[in-house]
Design an enzyme around this catalytic site. Structure first.
Site, PDB file in Angstrom:
ATOM      1  N   ASP A  70      49.894 -63.603 -13.857  1.00  0.00           N
ATOM      2  CA  ASP A  70      49.155 -64.016 -15.057  1.00  0.00           C
ATOM      3  C   ASP A  70      50.159 -64.531 -16.094  1.00  0.00           C
ATOM      4  O   ASP A  70      50.481 -63.846 -17.064  1.00  0.00           O
ATOM      5  CB  ASP A  70      48.354 -62.807 -15.578  1.00  0.00           C
ATOM      6  N   SER A  75      45.654 -61.118 -25.526  1.00  0.00           N
ATOM      7  CA  SER A  75      46.121 -61.701 -24.280  1.00  0.00           C
ATOM      8  C   SER A  75      47.181 -62.740 -24.590  1.00  0.00           C
ATOM      9  O   SER A  75      47.044 -63.507 -25.531  1.00  0.00           O
ATOM     10  CB  SER A  75      44.960 -62.393 -23.581  1.00  0.00           C
ATOM     11  N   HIS A 101      45.409 -66.486 -17.861  1.00  0.00           N
ATOM     12  CA  HIS A 101      43.963 -66.411 -18.110  1.00  0.00           C
ATOM     13  C   HIS A 101      43.572 -66.976 -19.471  1.00  0.00           C
ATOM     14  O   HIS A 101      42.390 -67.014 -19.812  1.00  0.00           O
ATOM     15  CB  HIS A 101      43.411 -64.995 -17.860  1.00  0.00           C
TER      16      HIS A 101
END
Ligand code: NAG
Length: 247
Positions: free
Chosen positions: A110, A203, A66
């Protein structure tokens, strides 16, 4: 139930304390995490966002899918992202390898590999981190660490310096409330009993257990309570190896 990419979640994770402990992480000793990279991304809509990532080969990084975008610049050897130092190595990403099964609506698979334009120079401030073998299932209960330049409060920009917190690897039951949590593909990280045990990260940052990168920060809950979901790296070793071999 919200599924928020953790870069957003980290906006909500205020540094907070619990009895006898300072939660919210401690600043890392400068350059003690030489595999950590600061990623500046221009998204497909032209927005600027940041992620963490980590060096696994002189010309390859691992991060979350992402974090993909129109362009990505990687800076290695960073402690304070606002203070340029001689240790910095700034590199362009020439190719983003999203996992072919990455599903952004449920944040599954992911994981993304980034090929750098040139090889990073290995120095005291820049180095690679080992990955686990394919069939290694890291046991729950283990204490691990997450580092990153993540947000420190709702209105805050990210932290300027690299921060790190300890996080416990939980039994998969603790992530039952995440509808799309899959124990084979993901790790459940952070003790839910520590209501406010905020962690900072970002992230794409790695979960390090005994010096090995076992997970990648993926997503958490809107209300910022632990645990959070990390991509389980060992599951993806065949895919990682195949791309590294071919590139
Ligand atoms: C690596 O070192 C060489 C020689 O000093 C230099 O020319 C090159 O730009 C360095 N690479 C990076 C990514 O900083």
């Amino acid at each position: 139930m919200y599924l928020l990419p953790l870069s957003l979640l980290l906006f909500l994770l205020c540094s907070s304390a619990e009895a006898g402990e300072i939660i919210g992480g401690t600043e890392c000793k400068p350059h003690s995490r030489p595999y950590m990279a600061y990623l500046e991304i221009v998204t497909s809509q032209g927005q600027r966002v940041t992620c963490g990532g980590f060096l696994i080969r002189r010309d390859f990084m691992l991060t979350a899918a992402h974090c993909a975008g129109r362009s990505i610049t990687v800076t290695l050897g960073v402690h304070n992202r606002k203070e340029k130092e001689d240790t910095w190595q700034k590199l362009k990403v020439v190719k983003q390898f999203l996992h072919p099964k990455y599903d952004r609506s449920i944040l599954r698979h992911d994981i993304m590999l980034l090929k750098l334009k040139e090889k990073a120079n290995l120095t005291l401030a820049v180095g690679t981190v080992p990955l686990p073998p394919q069939f290694y299932f890291v046991p729950s209960g283990r204490m691990c660490r997450v580092a990153g330049w993540g947000k420190t409060g709702v209105m805050e920009p990210g932290s300027d310096t690299l921060q790190e917190v300890k996080q416990r690897l939980m039994d998969p039951k603790a992530c039952n409330h995440f509808r799309y949590f899959d124990h084979n593909l993901q790790l459940c990280v952070g003790n839910p009993k520590k209501i406010n045990s905020a962690f900072k990260g970002d992230s794409g940052s790695p979960l390090l257990c005994a010096g090995v990168a076992q997970g990648i920060v993926s997503y958490g809950r809107g209300e910022a309570k632990p645990p959070a979901v990390f991509t389980r790296i060992s599951h993806y070793r065949p895919w990682i190896n195949k791309i590294l071999r071919a590139n």
